[in-house]
Design a protein around this motif. Structure first.
Motif, PDB file in Angstrom:
ATOM      1  N   ASP A 233     -13.081   5.898   9.059  1.00  0.00           N
ATOM      2  CA  ASP A 233     -12.088   6.519   9.937  1.00  0.00           C
ATOM      3  C   ASP A 233     -12.711   6.813  11.291  1.00  0.00           C
ATOM      4  O   ASP A 233     -13.845   7.264  11.388  1.00  0.00           O
TER       5      ASP A 233
ATOM      6  N   ARG B 178      -5.695   7.267  10.860  1.00  0.00           N
ATOM      7  CA  ARG B 178      -6.949   6.843  10.224  1.00  0.00           C
ATOM      8  C   ARG B 178      -6.877   5.350   9.986  1.00  0.00           C
ATOM      9  O   ARG B 178      -5.961   4.857   9.361  1.00  0.00           O
TER      10      ARG B 178
ATOM     11  N   PHE C 166     -11.517   1.755   6.180  1.00  0.00           N
ATOM     12  CA  PHE C 166     -11.446   1.531   4.734  1.00  0.00           C
ATOM     13  C   PHE C 166     -12.031   2.720   3.979  1.00  0.00           C
ATOM     14  O   PHE C 166     -11.877   2.831   2.783  1.00  0.00           O
TER      15      PHE C 166
ATOM     16  N   TYR D  93     -12.329   6.891   3.965  1.00  0.00           N
ATOM     17  CA  TYR D  93     -11.799   8.151   4.459  1.00  0.00           C
ATOM     18  C   TYR D  93     -12.963   9.102   4.745  1.00  0.00           C
ATOM     19  O   TYR D  93     -13.884   9.233   3.931  1.00  0.00           O
TER      20      TYR D  93
ATOM     21  N   ASP E  45     -13.804  13.017   5.415  1.00  0.00           N
ATOM     22  CA  ASP E  45     -13.223  14.350   5.296  1.00  0.00           C
ATOM     23  C   ASP E  45     -13.592  15.185   6.522  1.00  0.00           C
ATOM     24  O   ASP E  45     -14.542  15.959   6.525  1.00  0.00           O
TER      25      ASP E  45
ATOM     26  N   ARG F 131     -17.359  11.020   2.391  1.00  0.00           N
ATOM     27  CA  ARG F 131     -16.617   9.769   2.542  1.00  0.00           C
ATOM     28  C   ARG F 131     -16.072   9.320   1.192  1.00  0.00           C
ATOM     29  O   ARG F 131     -16.739   9.471   0.177  1.00  0.00           O
ATOM     30  N   TYR F 132     -14.853   8.750   1.222  1.00  0.00           N
ATOM     31  CA  TYR F 132     -14.191   8.265   0.019  1.00  0.00           C
ATOM     32  C   TYR F 132     -13.572   6.906   0.308  1.00  0.00           C
ATOM     33  O   TYR F 132     -12.979   6.712   1.370  1.00  0.00           O
ATOM     34  N   LYS F 133     -13.706   5.988  -0.638  1.00  0.00           N
ATOM     35  CA  LYS F 133     -13.093   4.669  -0.469  1.00  0.00           C
ATOM     36  C   LYS F 133     -11.573   4.798  -0.522  1.00  0.00           C
ATOM     37  O   LYS F 133     -11.034   5.513  -1.371  1.00  0.00           O
ATOM     38  N   LYS F 134     -10.887   4.102   0.385  1.00  0.00           N
ATOM     39  CA  LYS F 134      -9.427   4.014   0.338  1.00  0.00           C
ATOM     40  C   LYS F 134      -9.047   2.780  -0.468  1.00  0.00           C
ATOM     41  O   LYS F 134      -9.892   1.936  -0.776  1.00  0.00           O
ATOM     42  N   LYS F 135      -7.763   2.633  -0.799  1.00  0.00           N
ATOM     43  CA  LYS F 135      -7.286   1.448  -1.514  1.00  0.00           C
ATOM     44  C   LYS F 135      -7.622   0.176  -0.746  1.00  0.00           C
ATOM     45  O   LYS F 135      -7.940  -0.852  -1.331  1.00  0.00           O
ATOM     46  N   SER F 136      -7.568   0.257   0.570  1.00  0.00           N
ATOM     47  CA  SER F 136      -7.836  -0.919   1.400  1.00  0.00           C
ATOM     48  C   SER F 136      -9.289  -1.387   1.293  1.00  0.00           C
ATOM     49  O   SER F 136      -9.595  -2.541   1.575  1.00  0.00           O
TER      50      SER F 136
END
Length: 78
Positions: free
Chosen positions: A26, A38, A41, A43, A45, A56-61
């Motif tokens: 992001d 955002r 790929f 996220y 926080d 950091r967290y992986k998004k679906k993308s």
């Protein structure tokens, strides 16, 4: 990978040789320093007021793009 064509407001057809992404995590808006939108790929926080854990967290993308890379674009529908 086969080339594809796409329409553009500047030309009737353009040859597309590949795809690229804006960024993997992001991004902070360069003009407003906000995180409302955002684009990555991953996220991050962090909020506009500076609060957040910065985890950091992986998004679906993330997994979608990983598959696109692994298949050299063959997984794209179209």
């Amino acid at each position: 990978m086969k080339s594809k064509t796409c329409r553009s407001k500047h030309s009737d057809m353009l040859e597309v040789m590949g795809y690229t992404t804006w960024g993997c995590i992001d991004l902070v808006s360069a003009s407003t320093a906000q995180l409302k939108k955002r684009y990555g790929f991953i996220y991050v926080d962090r909020h506009d007021d500076g609060s957040g854990t910065l985890e950091r967290y992986k998004k679906k993308s993330f997994d979608w793009y990983k598959e696109v890379i692994a298949t050299n674009g063959k997984s794209l529908k179209g």
